[in-house]
Design an enzyme around this catalytic site. Structure first.
Site, mmCIF file in Angstrom:
data_model
loop_
_atom_site.group_PDB
_atom_site.id
_atom_site.type_symbol
_atom_site.label_atom_id
_atom_site.label_comp_id
_atom_site.label_asym_id
_atom_site.label_seq_id
_atom_site.Cartn_x
_atom_site.Cartn_y
_atom_site.Cartn_z
ATOM 1 N N PHE A 132 0.528 -1.208 0.023
ATOM 2 C CA PHE A 132 0.079 0.033 0.195
ATOM 3 C C PHE A 132 1.248 1.243 -0.195
ATOM 4 C CE2 PHE A 132 -2.355 2.832 2.673
ATOM 5 C CZ PHE A 132 -3.892 3.120 1.954
ATOM 6 N N GLY A 133 1.076 2.040 -1.519
ATOM 7 C CA GLY A 133 2.012 2.916 -1.204
ATOM 8 C C GLY A 133 0.795 4.509 -1.398
ATOM 9 N N LEU A 134 1.426 4.892 0.238
ATOM 10 C CA LEU A 134 0.839 6.257 0.506
ATOM 11 C C LEU A 134 1.850 7.086 0.405
ATOM 12 C CD1 LEU A 134 -1.589 8.428 1.026
ATOM 13 C CD2 LEU A 134 -2.093 7.115 3.201
ATOM 14 N N ILE A 166 7.057 1.879 2.844
ATOM 15 C CA ILE A 166 6.871 0.788 2.368
ATOM 16 C C ILE A 166 6.479 -0.452 2.678
ATOM 17 C CG2 ILE A 166 4.941 0.323 -0.073
ATOM 18 C CD1 ILE A 166 4.737 2.897 1.067
ATOM 19 N N GLY A 244 -9.690 5.604 4.371
ATOM 20 C CA GLY A 244 -11.177 4.327 5.084
ATOM 21 C C GLY A 244 -10.154 3.603 5.043
ATOM 22 N N ARG A 250 -5.629 0.541 11.915
ATOM 23 C CA ARG A 250 -5.291 1.580 13.106
ATOM 24 C C ARG A 250 -6.060 0.802 13.355
ATOM 25 N NH1 ARG A 250 -5.920 7.096 10.742
ATOM 26 N NH2 ARG A 250 -4.117 7.671 10.341
ATOM 27 N N GLU A 370 0.999 4.703 10.170
ATOM 28 C CA GLU A 370 -0.662 4.242 10.971
ATOM 29 C C GLU A 370 -1.291 5.754 11.420
ATOM 30 O OE1 GLU A 370 -3.064 2.606 9.014
ATOM 31 O OE2 GLU A 370 -1.179 0.579 8.595
ATOM 32 N N PHE A 390 -4.039 21.527 13.099
ATOM 33 C CA PHE A 390 -2.761 20.342 12.277
ATOM 34 C C PHE A 390 -1.519 21.509 11.303
ATOM 35 C CE2 PHE A 390 -6.047 17.193 12.858
ATOM 36 C CZ PHE A 390 -5.296 16.016 12.831
#
Ligand code: FAD
Length: 391
Positions: A132-134, A166, A244, A250, A370, A390
């Site tokens: 999962f590459g965020l 990743i 999502g 998490r 996470e 933030f």
């Protein structure tokens, strides 16, 4: 003597099936993984290819998802499985989280029927590994700033950019890649299902980590990666889509981190009962007992919160703030427990012969990925005050 589970009557909160799943995963983790984990950690390796089919056979990959070869268990049962895997090592749980809660969930939630049919049964069986590459080198806590771009070329998509940190990246068959795409006047984040043998995609394993050493972490490079139109996740639009998936992962960590804490506490109690200092067992000193009692309280309270949140998730009645509260509490307290247990083991605590410093080092990553502890404090801060802090 009682265990923390017994002290807090945790079993009384679980159903028969949940207890059976927990016991099966515990037995597998202790027999198949625990004997090797210190060696994997020392070597900085994880046999993901070899283990994935075994984890798949047990139904642990995409465990809480419905259909497409997934086990479809309750969220609480999934959490309990995470706890048992992380009691061996956070790296094992990370592999399972990324596969099931991130990569498979992205396809399950946002994918087309063809994408689901093509990838999910293979991934559930552990024949295909996903990543999962965020995160990018310059964008971790604020992924909305990502620079990876997706542009159209006829019907095709072309992806350019880089992803960092990743998990499973260099062993994956498929990468879920998040990228900015120009739509009208503005950029919108979109998700893509990228087979890792696509020309222009490459992954380089990141070495020299001092944490999560029994886990594969990679940098991804996307250099003119050409994908067909149907590689896009059709239902994923905007940052809410990757977030999502992160909520799912998490949730698993709320339980998982407590597994690492439980393993540390159990090692510390065993050690304190047999180690003699000043002519009597370390466990018989009041200072040691105070430490153990305080740790047992935090572990027990953490588990009660985890099961409570699990029940809420099973009723589809859990909010992002509640998941943040659980993730923050479990990771922060687990790390504190691991460090405190290390003090009980004295010098022996710094070796790989005992699990405590390995767990403590791993939990540094778990505290950061996470959503960092600070980011979850900000989520809770906003919920409590109505003010976003933030930026
Ligand atoms: P930064 O965002 O640069 O944060 C640095 C510090 O600043 C932190 O203390 C943070 O809390 C603080 N900070 C940030 N914003 C604020 C603010 N507004 N106010 C106050 N303080 C703030 N990513 C993926 O996409 N896929 C993966 O599979 C994956 N696996 C990982 C595996 C490992 C072992 C690790 C360590 C990371 C992994 N990550 C993965 C990346 C992880 O999600 C990021 O490291 C995390 O989001 C934090 O980003 P960062 O490291 O860039 O830190």
């Amino acid at each position: 003597m009682v265990t923390v589970d017994e002290l807090f009557a945790i079993d009384s909160l679980l159903g028969d099936e949940e207890r059976a799943i927990r016991d099966t995963v515990r037995a597998f983790a202790n027999e198949r993984l625990r004997p090797h984990v210190a060696d994997w950690f020392e070597a900085g390796t994880f046999p993901a290819r070899e283990l994935a089919p075994e984890l798949g056979k047990l139904g642990l990959l995409g465990m809480h998802l419905e259909g497409y070869g997934c086990a479809g268990t309750s969220a609480t049962a999934y959490g309990l499985a995470c706890l048992e895997l992380e009691a061996v090592d956070s790296g094992v749980r990370s592999m399972v989280s990324v596969q099931g809660s991130l990569a498979m969930t992205a396809i399950h939630k946002y994918g087309s029927e063809e994408q689901k049919q093509h990838w999910l049964p293979e991934m559930a069986a552990g024949r295909a590994i996903g990543c999962f590459g965020l995160t990018e080198p310059d964008f971790g806590s604020n992924p909305g700033g990502m620079r990876t771009r997706a542009r159209r070329d006829g019907d095709d998509w072309i992806l350019d950019g880089a992803k960092m940190w990743i998990t499973n990246g260099s062993v994956a068959d498929v990468a879920i890649v998040w990228a900015q795409s120009r739509e009208g006047e503005r950029d919108v984040i979109r998700g893509f299902v990228v087979p890792t043998d696509t020309p222009g995609f490459s992954a380089r394993e990141m070495k020299h980590k001092l944490s999560l050493r029994a886990s594969i972490t990679a940098e991804l490079s996307l250099d003119g990666v050409r994908l067909p139109a149907d590689a896009q996740l059709p239902q994923a639009r905007g940052l809410a889509a990757p977030l999502g998936c992160l909520s799912e992962a998490r949730f698993g960590i709320i339980f998982g981190a407590l597994g690492a804490a439980r393993d540390c506490l159990s090692a510390a109690i065993d050690y304190a009962r047999t180690r003699e200092v000043f002519d009597k067992p370390l466990a018989a000193y009041q200072l040691t007992q105070a430490k153990l009692a305080d740790m047992a309280l935090e572990l027990g309270k953490g588990q009660l919160l985890a099961v409570h949140l699990g029940r809420m998730k099973d009723r589809h009645a859990i909010s992002n703030e509640q998941i943040s509260a659980g993730k923050l509490n479990s990771t922060r307290e687990a790390l504190e427990i691991a460090r405190q247990c290390r003090t009980i083991l004295g010098a022996n605590g710094i070796t790989l012969e005992y699990p405590v410093l390995r767990h403590a080092n791993n939990l540094e990553s778990v505290l950061t990925y996470e959503g960092t502890a600070e980011v979850h404090q900000l989520v809770l801060g906003e919920a409590l005050t109505g003010s976003k802090a933030f930026r």
